[in-house]
Design an enzyme around this catalytic site. Structure first.
Site, PDB file in Angstrom:
ATOM      1  N   HIS A  76      -7.265  -3.367   5.418  1.00 16.42           N
ATOM      2  CA  HIS A  76      -6.792  -2.117   5.710  1.00 16.42           C
ATOM      3  C   HIS A  76      -7.499  -1.274   4.095  1.00 16.42           C
ATOM      4  O   HIS A  76      -7.912  -0.122   4.325  1.00 16.42           O
ATOM      5  CB  HIS A  76      -5.078  -2.027   4.714  1.00 16.42           C
ATOM      6  N   ASN A  77      -8.138  -1.856   3.247  1.00 18.16           N
ATOM      7  CA  ASN A  77      -8.330  -1.130   2.024  1.00 18.16           C
ATOM      8  C   ASN A  77      -9.976  -0.944   2.303  1.00 18.16           C
ATOM      9  O   ASN A  77     -11.023   0.469   1.991  1.00 18.16           O
ATOM     10  CB  ASN A  77      -8.018  -2.065   0.501  1.00 18.16           C
ATOM     11  N   SER A 118       1.024  -0.912   0.031  1.00 22.74           N
ATOM     12  CA  SER A 118      -0.037   0.110   0.057  1.00 22.74           C
ATOM     13  C   SER A 118       0.528   0.833   0.282  1.00 22.74           C
ATOM     14  O   SER A 118       1.947   1.397   0.245  1.00 22.74           O
ATOM     15  CB  SER A 118      -0.859  -0.266   0.834  1.00 22.74           C
ATOM     16  N   LYS A 161      -4.621  -6.425   3.754  1.00 22.35           N
ATOM     17  CA  LYS A 161      -4.048  -5.919   3.118  1.00 22.35           C
ATOM     18  C   LYS A 161      -5.922  -5.754   2.786  1.00 22.35           C
ATOM     19  O   LYS A 161      -5.818  -4.195   2.754  1.00 22.35           O
ATOM     20  CB  LYS A 161      -2.709  -6.001   1.888  1.00 22.35           C
ATOM     21  N   GLU A 188     -10.358   1.761   4.747  1.00 23.16           N
ATOM     22  CA  GLU A 188      -9.398   3.233   3.427  1.00 23.16           C
ATOM     23  C   GLU A 188     -10.681   4.017   2.998  1.00 23.16           C
ATOM     24  O   GLU A 188     -10.871   4.646   2.792  1.00 23.16           O
ATOM     25  CB  GLU A 188      -8.450   2.681   2.821  1.00 23.16           C
TER      26      GLU A 188
END
Length: 490
Positions: free
Chosen positions: A193-194, A131, A190, A197
């Protein structure tokens, strides 16, 4: 054929791949590069890579042969078929002990599948989230590797060299990269995480909308507010770039650039995957779900324009005490952000339990502290919370965050009330408040819901005056029997 000279190879010279190999080369590594469109290899080696330690390859065989053993090959290609195609392309030339790394936004079950399939051939597979976008790839991204743990000592020096660096709690420099765990855990982290986000971006958009509609602030004035916020508890990359965006003027129309952009948002699927994982695990990820659905609603532009002429709403009343409202909105954004991370970490804990993974929550917070899109000073507090209590069930009940939510909630509630009274949509911030209120409520109305399920479907229920795990059924109408459903699932 010439002796291998490359320390690592990369397939896929798009924006992320190109910048990542420049990052690797700048740290002293020789990198072999390959792209399905071979003209792209020549363009890169003779362009941005000219005079640097790159080995351009025209065929998969030539590419693999140029890399030192055990070979380390990273793929930065589109998720799905392109990854499988890339694996199939180089696999015939690999040897036992070689390492393949998928650095794209892959759905985590695919990573587990590929790891086990390649292990049968003696090939070690790593699924690694990366990222930070274009700038992060070049200057230092956040890297989240998982998969075959025996590969980690081989790739660790390169990954930790090129990753972003932050100060840990002892003031020592730490890389925003560490081993996450087995199978698809790196890509799962990940993906979460997205999802976070998605939530952070939606929260900021809702705040922008509130300030615009209820205070009448122009984008340039809002930019000043975001700049100030970026020096406090909201210090983060997304707040920083929002300030820059709001200050930017369209060179053609001379209007604020944000005012000339169409209000329809796109998405690539990682937010949806996160919400899917939350429903699979029975974890309420309400804020991210609202962020995903808000993008879907934004895409219905023509329907919204038509509906705006038919559906009534309240007349907007401008806020009179602008300074107080700005302070309230800041607290609403801060509190909702805490909830978003609390939900994300709860999802990671549930998936780890279901998969038998051991995730280091504090280490994940450190990996997200720099290089990535959700990087923020706030993450150091999350690391502290999990370092103090690795078995923390929900971030909101950590003493620090519980106190912060307590201080923020008055402004948070006022902001939500102002939005509701004026007909301004606030799906993520208001859903975060509902989750907070639901989580702190000892007795929810699910007792009535379970009675309804038992009434129409004989799904049974538990009683307050009986031990947990003991189930009962009532013949509500006097016409039913004693047969019950086995579908109860609390």
């Amino acid at each position: 054929m010439a002796a291998p000279t490359a320390d690592i190879g990369l397939i896929g010279l798009a924006v992320m791949g190109e910048n990542l190999v420049l990052n690797m080369e700048s740290h002293g590594y020789t990198v072999a590069v390959y792209n399905r469109t071979t003209a792209k290899v020549d363009e890169f080696v003779n362009g941005r890579g000219k005079g640097k330690k790159f080995v351009g390859a025209k065929t998969p065989e030539e590419f693999v042969a140029s890399i030192k053993r055990p070979r380390k090959i990273m793929m930065l290609v589109k998720a799905g078929k392109a990854v499988d195609d890339s694996i199939a392309m180089v696999a015939p030339f690999l040897e036992k002990g070689d390492i393949l790394i998928d650095g794209g936004n892959t759905h985590f079950p695919d990573t587990g599948r590929r790891m086990h399939a390649l292990a049968a051939q003696g090939i070690r597979f790593v699924g690694s989230g990366v990222s930070g976008g274009e700038e992060g790839a070049l200057k230092g991204p956040s890297i989240m590797p998982g998969g075959d743990a025996t590969a980690w000592p081989e790739v660790k020096p390169i990954f930790q060299a090129i990753a972003a660096k932050v100060k840990d709690s002892d003031g020592k420099e730490a890389a925003c990269c560490d081993w996450v765990g087995p199978e698809g855990s790196g890509h799962f982290v990940k993906m979460v995480h997205n999802g976070i986000e998605y939530g952070d971006m939606q929260l900021i958009c809702e705040v922008y909308n509130l300030l615009k509609d209820l205070t009448g602030m122009a984008p340039a004035e809002m930019s000043t507010v975001f700049t100030k916020w970026n020096k406090g508890v909201l210090d983060s990359y997304l707040i920083e770039i929002t300030s820059d965006i709001l200050a930017f003027t369209d060179p053609d129309t001379k209007q604020p650039m944000v005012d000339v952009i169409l209000d329809t948002a796109g998405q690539k699927g990682t937010g949806k995957w996160t919400v899917d994982a939350s429903t699979d695990n029975g974890v309420p990820l309400t804020l991210v779900a609202e962020a995903v659905f808000s993008r879907c609603l934004s895409a219905q532009k023509d329907e919204r324009v038509a509906a705006s002429k038919v559906l009534a709403g309240p007349a907007i009343q401008k806020i009179t005490d602008k300074d107080q409202f700005i302070a309230d909105v800041e607290m609403a954004l801060y509190a909702a952000k805490i909830v978003s991370y609390a939900q994300g970490y709860a999802l990671m804990a549930a998936q780890a339990k279901a998969s038998g993974w051991e995730l280091n929550n504090g280490g994940i917070a450190l990996m997200w502290r720099g290089g990535c899109i959700i990087r923020s000073a706030f993450l150091s507090k999350i690391k502290d919370a999990f370092d103090k209590n690795p078995k923390l069930v929900n971030l909101m009940v950590d003493p620090y965050f519980a106190a912060e939510l307590g201080k923020a909630q008055s402004g948070w509630r006022r902001a939500v009330m102002a939005a509701a009274a004026n007909g301004i949509p606030l799906p993520a911030i208001s859903s975060a408040l509902s989750y907070y209120d639901g989580y702190r409520t000892a007795r929810l109305p699910a007792n009535l819901l379970q009675a309804q399920r038992d009434f129409f479907g004989a799904h049974t229920y538990e009683r307050l005056d009986q031990p947990r795990g003991k189930f009962f059924h009532t013949n509500w109408t006097g016409r039913g029997g004693n047969t019950t459903s086995n579908a109860y699932n609390a």
